[in-house]
Scaffold this active site. Sequence first.
Site, PDB file in Angstrom:
ATOM      1  N   ASP A 196      -9.432  -1.350   5.186  1.00  0.00           N
ATOM      2  CA  ASP A 196      -8.271  -1.727   4.369  1.00  0.00           C
ATOM      3  C   ASP A 196      -8.643  -1.541   2.903  1.00  0.00           C
ATOM      4  OD1 ASP A 196      -6.336  -2.344   6.238  1.00  0.00           O
ATOM      5  OD2 ASP A 196      -7.081  -4.380   6.547  1.00  0.00           O
ATOM      6  N   ARG A 208      -7.394  10.679  13.922  1.00  0.00           N
ATOM      7  CA  ARG A 208      -5.962  10.716  14.248  1.00  0.00           C
ATOM      8  C   ARG A 208      -5.229  11.088  12.975  1.00  0.00           C
ATOM      9  NH1 ARG A 208      -3.659  11.589  18.293  1.00  0.00           N
ATOM     10  NH2 ARG A 208      -1.892  10.155  18.063  1.00  0.00           N
ATOM     11  N   ARG A 241       6.790   4.020  13.221  1.00  0.00           N
ATOM     12  CA  ARG A 241       7.320   3.144  12.177  1.00  0.00           C
ATOM     13  C   ARG A 241       8.359   3.872  11.355  1.00  0.00           C
ATOM     14  NH1 ARG A 241       1.644   0.315  10.242  1.00  0.00           N
ATOM     15  NH2 ARG A 241       0.881   2.409   9.942  1.00  0.00           N
ATOM     16  N   TYR A 278     -12.500   2.385   9.482  1.00  0.00           N
ATOM     17  CA  TYR A 278     -11.097   1.962   9.438  1.00  0.00           C
ATOM     18  C   TYR A 278     -11.035   0.847   8.392  1.00  0.00           C
ATOM     19  CZ  TYR A 278      -6.622   0.544  11.780  1.00  0.00           C
ATOM     20  OH  TYR A 278      -5.325   0.243  12.113  1.00  0.00           O
ATOM     21  N   GLU A 309       7.338   7.714  10.603  1.00  0.00           N
ATOM     22  CA  GLU A 309       5.903   7.993  10.761  1.00  0.00           C
ATOM     23  C   GLU A 309       5.610   8.394  12.206  1.00  0.00           C
ATOM     24  OE1 GLU A 309       3.498   4.953   8.795  1.00  0.00           O
ATOM     25  OE2 GLU A 309       2.012   5.130  10.394  1.00  0.00           O
ATOM     26  N   ARG A 333       0.205 -16.483  16.123  1.00  0.00           N
ATOM     27  CA  ARG A 333       0.405 -17.801  15.492  1.00  0.00           C
ATOM     28  C   ARG A 333       1.373 -18.658  16.272  1.00  0.00           C
ATOM     29  NH1 ARG A 333       1.991 -15.126  10.624  1.00  0.00           N
ATOM     30  NH2 ARG A 333       0.066 -14.618   9.539  1.00  0.00           N
ATOM     31  N   ARG A 381      -6.857  -7.103  15.023  1.00  0.00           N
ATOM     32  CA  ARG A 381      -6.418  -7.105  13.612  1.00  0.00           C
ATOM     33  C   ARG A 381      -5.157  -7.953  13.421  1.00  0.00           C
ATOM     34  NH1 ARG A 381      -7.271  -2.900   9.966  1.00  0.00           N
ATOM     35  NH2 ARG A 381      -5.087  -2.689   9.411  1.00  0.00           N
TER      36      ARG A 381
END
Length: 369
Positions: A352, A251, A282, A350, A302, A178, A174
């Site tokens: 988005d 989860r 996070r 999963y 989190e 770069r 995911r």
Amino acid sequence: MLPQKYDYLIVGAGLFGATFANLAKNDGKKVLVVEKRDHIAGNIYTENQEGINVHKYGAHIFHTDYKDVWDFVNRFADFNRYTNSPIALNHGKVYNMPFNMNTFAKIWPDVITPKDAENHINAERQEIKGTPKNLEEQAISLVGRTIYELLIKDYTEKQWHRSCKELPSSIITRLPVRLTYDNNYFNDRYQGIPIGGYTKMVENMLTGVEVRLSTDFFSNIEHYKSLANKIVYTGALDEYFNYKLGKLEWRSLKFEDKVFEEENHQGVAVVNYTSHEVPYTRSIEHKHFEDAKSDKTIITYEYPADYEEGMEKYYTINDKKNERLAKEYKLLAQKEKNVIFGGRLAEYKYYDMDDVIKSAFEAYKRESK
Ligand code: FAD
Ligand code: UDP
């Protein structure tokens, strides 16, 4: 048979339910949405606290390559130009995410050009022969062992509570890698945050639609089924079938919100903690999503958690066992007359946000044929 009062009964006022409801309403259909929580918007729910829109079920950044999805959401909210550029913290050192030239130059001080970075990564990825078999091998073959150990291994093990050797490679692919100095976490063409919060956006999607909050479909399933010609179900797949084939695994997460009496606590919306010494994965400083003006700031920590009864289901576990069970439930779902199963819970995916909207578009298109 007498005509039913509603064309559609939609179970769940999250993004799938709200998108479907909006399309159906605009087509002149009669729609009722029932939502078991006391608010709309599902997991993208935001709540205004101290003048800041707080993402109550985890930070949400809208990003998409689908022009039709982008045009659709822009009808219900103005989006700002927020670009997600999280930082990663490991033993007091800061690294840019996703993996890009800024990250490589910090880790290997001799790196200046893409060629320099490639030399390091290519030398390290040699250790993986053939096709990567799990997340660890995939990560090393993408960015090498140094970065795997510094930025991936511990974060992933905290998040999934499993060894990286037991996890599928798809989880890590995911993230972009770069060879440019570009800290944008996403590759998609469109990105932003709805100004005024996601709840307002979903409220606008549901204008003119009857919504009953604090209403659990399972509290009176026969009654709700009798109200409409068709059901759009966005709750958990296994729950619909009363878990008769067994329970799908999830989860979960725990969120701890803290208010700080200062304007700017971490200087960025998202910080990832990539070592085991910090128990959370996070921390989110919500005001940076919308550049909110406030003397205070709210940070959410989190913590990944094993799912237990009564907790929220956040992430599907896409291992062989759960994929097999989900497939069996999906076969049962196909046989269920006049019920459309959609969204992350009902499709056990999963997803988005943009994929959820796209999938609601497609589900509605199939209806209108
Ligand atoms: P939900 O939002 O879960 O909506 C389903 C609704 O159905 C819920 O409101 C639920 O209460 C209701 N419901 C369930 N059962 C019943 C019942 N029996 N009766 C009545 N109501 C019921 N995506 C992105 O694109 N960008 C991001 O940055 C991003 N960040 C994320 C961060 C986290 C921590 C997580 C977990 C996910 C993230 N996502 C992100 C994914 C995003 O949250 C989902 O794609 C989206 O919210 C799914 O919408 P949905 O309608 O399918 O599900
Ligand atoms: N990941 C990581 N280090 C990071 C951020 C992410 O190793 O600093 C891995 C981790 O395995 C995670 C996956 O990449 O589950 C996907 O990350 P993403 O940020 O897309 O996860 P989400 O926002 O869906 O939780």
